[in-house]
Design a protein around this motif. Sequence first.
Motif, PDB file in Angstrom:
ATOM      1  N   ASN A  64       0.972  -1.332   0.324  1.00 51.44           N
ATOM      2  CA  ASN A  64       0.111  -0.627  -0.110  1.00 51.44           C
ATOM      3  C   ASN A  64       0.840   1.677  -0.100  1.00 51.44           C
ATOM      4  O   ASN A  64       0.417   2.080  -0.492  1.00 51.44           O
ATOM      5  CB  ASN A  64      -0.949  -0.352   1.324  1.00 51.44           C
ATOM      6  N   PHE A  65       1.990   1.162   0.741  1.00 49.02           N
ATOM      7  CA  PHE A  65       2.663   2.296   0.835  1.00 49.02           C
ATOM      8  C   PHE A  65       4.099   2.581  -0.798  1.00 49.02           C
ATOM      9  O   PHE A  65       3.731   3.784  -1.239  1.00 49.02           O
ATOM     10  CB  PHE A  65       4.217   2.292   1.144  1.00 49.02           C
ATOM     11  N   LEU A  66       3.389   1.514  -1.524  1.00 51.82           N
ATOM     12  CA  LEU A  66       4.314   1.502  -2.585  1.00 51.82           C
ATOM     13  C   LEU A  66       3.180   1.783  -3.257  1.00 51.82           C
ATOM     14  O   LEU A  66       3.204   3.182  -4.463  1.00 51.82           O
ATOM     15  CB  LEU A  66       5.260   0.032  -3.356  1.00 51.82           C
ATOM     16  N   GLY A  67       1.877   2.197  -3.459  1.00 52.64           N
ATOM     17  CA  GLY A  67       0.852   1.601  -3.966  1.00 52.64           C
ATOM     18  C   GLY A  67       0.497   3.356  -4.501  1.00 52.64           C
ATOM     19  O   GLY A  67       0.190   4.206  -5.465  1.00 52.64           O
ATOM     20  N   ILE A  68       0.251   4.304  -2.750  1.00 49.97           N
ATOM     21  CA  ILE A  68      -0.072   5.573  -2.497  1.00 49.97           C
ATOM     22  C   ILE A  68       1.936   6.451  -2.947  1.00 49.97           C
ATOM     23  O   ILE A  68       1.236   7.712  -3.594  1.00 49.97           O
ATOM     24  CB  ILE A  68      -0.296   5.665  -1.364  1.00 49.97           C
ATOM     25  N   SER A  69       2.434   5.570  -2.816  1.00 55.26           N
ATOM     26  CA  SER A  69       4.090   6.641  -2.864  1.00 55.26           C
ATOM     27  C   SER A  69       3.799   6.937  -4.396  1.00 55.26           C
ATOM     28  O   SER A  69       4.064   8.148  -5.391  1.00 55.26           O
ATOM     29  CB  SER A  69       5.343   6.314  -2.612  1.00 55.26           C
ATOM     30  N   GLN A  70       3.490   5.923  -5.294  1.00 56.26           N
ATOM     31  CA  GLN A  70       3.194   6.171  -7.386  1.00 56.26           C
ATOM     32  C   GLN A  70       2.251   6.460  -7.424  1.00 56.26           C
ATOM     33  O   GLN A  70       2.154   7.903  -8.610  1.00 56.26           O
ATOM     34  CB  GLN A  70       3.404   4.478  -7.452  1.00 56.26           C
ATOM     35  N   ALA A  71       1.029   6.509  -6.913  1.00 56.20           N
ATOM     36  CA  ALA A  71      -0.082   6.979  -7.441  1.00 56.20           C
ATOM     37  C   ALA A  71      -0.139   8.006  -7.241  1.00 56.20           C
ATOM     38  O   ALA A  71      -1.489   9.081  -8.220  1.00 56.20           O
ATOM     39  CB  ALA A  71      -1.566   5.453  -7.000  1.00 56.20           C
ATOM     40  N   SER A  72      -0.473   9.032  -6.253  1.00 54.88           N
ATOM     41  CA  SER A  72       0.284   9.982  -5.843  1.00 54.88           C
ATOM     42  C   SER A  72       0.858  11.552  -6.607  1.00 54.88           C
ATOM     43  O   SER A  72       0.423  12.439  -6.318  1.00 54.88           O
ATOM     44  CB  SER A  72       0.106  10.431  -4.589  1.00 54.88           C
ATOM     45  N   SER A  73       1.727  10.033  -7.309  1.00 55.22           N
ATOM     46  CA  SER A  73       2.849  11.573  -9.074  1.00 55.22           C
ATOM     47  C   SER A  73       1.456  12.375  -8.905  1.00 55.22           C
ATOM     48  O   SER A  73       1.791  12.428  -9.793  1.00 55.22           O
ATOM     49  CB  SER A  73       2.824  10.285  -9.277  1.00 55.22           C
ATOM     50  N   VAL A  74       0.280  11.551  -8.946  1.00 57.18           N
ATOM     51  CA  VAL A  74      -0.462  12.979 -10.525  1.00 57.18           C
ATOM     52  C   VAL A  74      -0.875  14.582  -9.421  1.00 57.18           C
ATOM     53  O   VAL A  74      -0.089  14.731 -10.050  1.00 57.18           O
ATOM     54  CB  VAL A  74      -2.091  12.446 -10.224  1.00 57.18           C
ATOM     55  N   LEU A  75      -0.152  14.368  -8.354  1.00 60.19           N
ATOM     56  CA  LEU A  75      -0.614  15.167  -7.320  1.00 60.19           C
ATOM     57  C   LEU A  75       0.790  15.656  -7.286  1.00 60.19           C
ATOM     58  O   LEU A  75       0.269  17.117  -8.735  1.00 60.19           O
ATOM     59  CB  LEU A  75      -0.670  14.925  -5.919  1.00 60.19           C
ATOM     60  N   GLY A  76       1.957  15.806  -7.999  1.00 62.27           N
ATOM     61  CA  GLY A  76       3.257  16.108  -8.532  1.00 62.27           C
ATOM     62  C   GLY A  76       3.499  16.931  -9.807  1.00 62.27           C
ATOM     63  O   GLY A  76       3.932  17.725  -9.923  1.00 62.27           O
ATOM     64  N   GLY A  77       2.713  15.663 -10.594  1.00 65.90           N
ATOM     65  CA  GLY A  77       2.359  16.270 -11.754  1.00 65.90           C
ATOM     66  C   GLY A  77       1.921  17.447 -12.061  1.00 65.90           C
ATOM     67  O   GLY A  77       1.841  18.489 -12.672  1.00 65.90           O
ATOM     68  N   PHE A  78       0.857  17.700 -11.342  1.00 62.43           N
ATOM     69  CA  PHE A  78      -0.552  18.700 -11.395  1.00 62.43           C
ATOM     70  C   PHE A  78       0.636  20.254 -10.870  1.00 62.43           C
ATOM     71  O   PHE A  78       0.055  20.951 -11.955  1.00 62.43           O
ATOM     72  CB  PHE A  78      -1.730  18.458 -10.383  1.00 62.43           C
TER      73      PHE A  78
END
Length: 562
Positions: A64-78
């Motif tokens: 879950n940690f790995l998933g959240i750290s990758q899935a929330s990359s959209v925030l960084g891109g935004f």
Amino acid sequence: GTTPVNIHGKPILSKTGGWIAALFIFGNEMAERMAYFGLSVNMVAFMFYVMHRPFESSSNAVNNFLGISQASSVLGGFLADAYLGRYWTIAIFTTMYLVGLIGITLGASLKMFVPDQSNCDQLSLLLGSCQPAKSWQMLYLYTVLYITGFGAAGIRPCVSSFGADQFDEKSKDYKTHLDRFFNFFYLSVTLGAIIAFTLVVYVQMEHGWGMAFGTLAIAMAISNALFFAGTPLYRHRLPGGSPLTRVAQVLVAAFRKRNAAFTSSEFIGLYEVPGSKSAINGSRKIAHSNDFIWLDKAALQLKEDGMEPSPWKLCTVTQVEEVKILIRLIPIPACTVMLSLVLTEYLTLSVQQAYTLNTHIQHLKLPVTCMPVFPGLSIFLILSLYYSVFVPITRRITGNPHGASQLQRVGIGLAVSIISVAWAGLFENYRRHYAIEHGFQFNFLSQMPDLTAYWLLIQYCLIGIAEVFCIVGLLEFLYEEAPDAMKSIGSAYAALAGGLGCFAATILNNIVKAATRNSDGNSWLSQNINTGRFDCLYWLLTLLSLLNFCVFLWSAHRYKYR
């Protein structure tokens, strides 16, 4: 709007960018990946052996940690595309990353943050009789872990795009430089992973968990210093305003005019600002396309719109085309979710397999947690031979000067991943029967001396080859095909696919356990690998990968390069 500027937003007057600037960015990415893989391979064991959490819940927590750290990359891109720019987004989140790593180091070093370790031997761990971690201790660990995860999420979609920004689009060698950049970029990722799976594991075994996590923090601190030292050399792109707002405006305007007809007497034409420049900072104008005609309603200019229409009622053709491009891109990274799922399963399942096998090379015994280094070594080898071997051979077959197109490389990677997981099923079936025949059925933490762990190298090396073709091709594809003012969002698609793969692995594991649990409480994924059926899970992954590959072939055939 696409002209590179310096850190102050002024036109560049001196020589900047190029390979020298890219080297500083490679260093930052190598340290970030070293920390990421160092946590992914060690945190499950830390939670199990030190925090006394069950192996199953430890594995799911890290997934879950790995998933959240990758899935929330959209925030960084935004944030990068909308407000901060890629440089400042990396600067802020890489500092957050360092803070999280320091917190994890303190948590592993100070006794107050871990439960009592006395009277806790291997048997007690297996029986679950060791003193469990207190709720506040787990809260602290999860807090610093997720601070690290969100730091990684901000960096990941920006680093590859920021590195690619350092090359001049007007140069005749731009395509060659870009192709080589993404290969070298992934090489830096691989070097970070190799160090994590070897040096960090060695430090942990010799000097403890605190020193191991401290090594990651020190590497991140050094890379941050190098990244900031390269500031005068970097080329920057101005942020183009909120991409999500522009997407929302298109959808709202198209919905409002859903009943308007292109043949109406009120129809003036499709709206675009006059002149050669786009209304969007950091973006060139994009020509109209015939896909997703319903979105064109957003640019449908009617007499009632007036001279100064609201952007929520009327959008430019370029703005509409940005949304169309983002939609067209979705199927390709979506097809790589399956590869990420397989990679996530390998991180846990293959390590459990290795615990039952002989990991000696003559008189040298390799730690089980070092086993994931072999995909990294295969990636390193493939990238080293890519231009001298692969490109000349495939150039003769395809006629493509780069050997294979971006989508062809993604397809090669997905095809090789199917072979890897099929071999994993074959070997696990053999390993399980061998364990039962030789009396190891209930002794799953003892190594079988006559069965070597190096049979696992075949699946490891194949998945490494799959990863280098698929991910490098995908990163280059998304950077080149994404709209000018949404490059970081495009790169975030790859990270989002990786995150979804981690979540999908957790969901799949839970479904498999629930569906295959028998009256004895055992399932395909029993903690005792010798009574479980990991081979059946690998066969299921093979079938899913094959179906996914068919979907990819259909999607790639329909896709038209910009």
